[in-house]
Design an enzyme around this catalytic site. Structure first.
Site: not given
Ligand code: COA
Length: 350
Positions: A307, A137, A277
């Site tokens: 994204n 990214c 970003h």
């Molecule tokens: N819909 C519903 N529930 C979801 C889900 C979705 N799409 N994705 C994950 N969950 C659930 C998980 O299984 C977890 O459940 P649990 O508590 O029962 O185990 C819960 O939601 C929390 O998951 P978590 O991974 O902690 O969520 P989060 O708040 O961290 O959000 C992202 C996940 C991916 C959105 C977030 O971590 C993120 O944006 N990270 C950065 C990624 C990024 O920027 N990548 C590109 C780099 S350039």
């Protein structure tokens, strides 16, 4: 780990000192911006039909409402060419005036040759040389920094810098951790060598390869070439540890913003616009809070496009420019982080 290609150059007053002719400062100035989004709109509720998720969950955790994806037959070079034509039109030049084309992307049309060469051919940029830069990214920030180095140190007039991705082709549409985030799009700028005081003031690039496996595509490269097994086990899909990335991203974006500010002897309050970003609105808000930077001076369009990786900053820059959010003389900070891990910034006096 860090490269800074833009130490400010002091131009002595008066031309000829003891027979030495001093050159005026060469600055890389953005003279055109453009973007292009594919027509296909994918709503959160459409994703809820594919995986166990909901509009509420996606919007509250990411800030995304919808995103764009390519239609069948549409490739990265098609998006990039459309974005580039818009940027060239604003710059008021034709493609055959370009000296170079640099493309930040991790999803080229083909593994060989570079998408830069395909875009060169489609644009008819006969005089240019072209290549790709893969920095996740941060690809557009890396590309802009390299282009700025060319402009300042060599005899180049115009360079086209593109950030483009077609991530919908490397996403596992059954993985709710990634399919809700990533999308397709392209943005481009035309850089021109100028001797004004405005233009790119600094660039800072970083990487830390020890985090390579937080976001990667295991299959399809030389370590695990495409074969029946790699297709069967889904190796060609993106794998991501979202949670760990989130924390590192907040720290990296904050640090690189402060680095640019200190390097240029300005304060955070001097910034007129911050274009980060577009990975997750919660990441953007967390960084703004740590920097005590008002959200009114942050440009965010993640709700519309998700994204788009290397394309996110040039798309946002083009929208901000066309909406009149950037005025002549404004200080604009661009910063990004991504796979690699990579991160970096570009500070511009518009
Ligand atoms: N819909 C519903 N529930 C979801 C889900 C979705 N799409 N994705 C994950 N969950 C659930 C998980 O299984 C977890 O459940 P649990 O508590 O029962 O185990 C819960 O939601 C929390 O998951 P978590 O991974 O902690 O969520 P989060 O708040 O961290 O959000 C992202 C996940 C991916 C959105 C977030 O971590 C993120 O944006 N990270 C950065 C990624 C990024 O920027 N990548 C590109 C780099 S350039």
């Amino acid at each position: 780990m860090c490269a800074n290609y833009s130490q400010l150059t002091v131009r002595p007053k008066g031309a000829d000192l003891k027979g030495i002719k001093y050159l005026a400062i060469n600055r890389a100035k953005i003279v055109g911006t453009g973007s292009y989004l594919p027509q296909n709109v994918l709503l959160n509720k459409d994703l809820a039909e594919l995986v166990d998720t909901s509009d509420d969950w996606i919007f509250s955790r990411t800030g995304i409402r919808e995103r764009r994806t390519v239609t069948d037959g549409e490739a990265l070079s098609d998006l990039a060419v459309n974005a580039s034509k818009n940027a060239l039109e604003m710059a008021g030049i034709s493609a055959d005036e370009l000296d170079a084309i640099i493309v930040g992307t991790c999803t080229p049309d083909l593994p060989i040759p570079s998408s830069g060469c395909l875009i060169q051919d489609k644009l008819g940029a006969k005089r240019a040389f072209a290549f790709d830069i893969a920095a996740g990214c941060t690809g557009f920030i890396y590309s802009l920094s390299v282009a700025e180095g060319f402009v300042k140190s060599n005899n180049f007039g115009y360079i086209l810098v593109i950030g483009a991705e077609v991530l919908s082709k490397v996403i596992n549409w059954e993985d709710r951790g990634t399919c809700i985030l990533f999308a397709d799009g392209a943005g481009a700028v035309v850089l021109k060598k100028d001797q004004e005081e405005i233009g790119i003031l600094s660039t800072h690039l970083h990487s830390n390869g020890s985090y390579w496996d937080l976001l990667y595509q295991p299959g399809g490269g030389s370590s695990k070439p495409a074969c029946r097994q790699s297709i069967d086990d889904g190796s060609h899909y993106l794998k991501m540890e979202g949670n760990r990335l989130f924390k590192i991203a907040v720290k990296a974006l904050e640090e690189v913003a402060l680095e640019a500010i200190r390097h240029n002897n300005i304060t955070i309050n001097d910034l007129d616009l911050w274009i980060p970003h577009q990975a997750n609105i919660r990441i953007i808000e967390a960084v703004a809070q740590r920097l005590a930077f008002p959200m009114e001076k942050v440009f965010a369009n993640i709700h519309k496009y998700g994204n788009t990786s290397a394309a996110s900053i040039p798309i946002a820059l083009d929208e901000a420019n066309r909406e009149g959010r950037i005025k002549k003389g404004d200080l604009v900070l661009l910063d990004a982080f991504g796979a690699g891990l990579t991160w970096g910034s570009v500070l511009i006096r518009w």
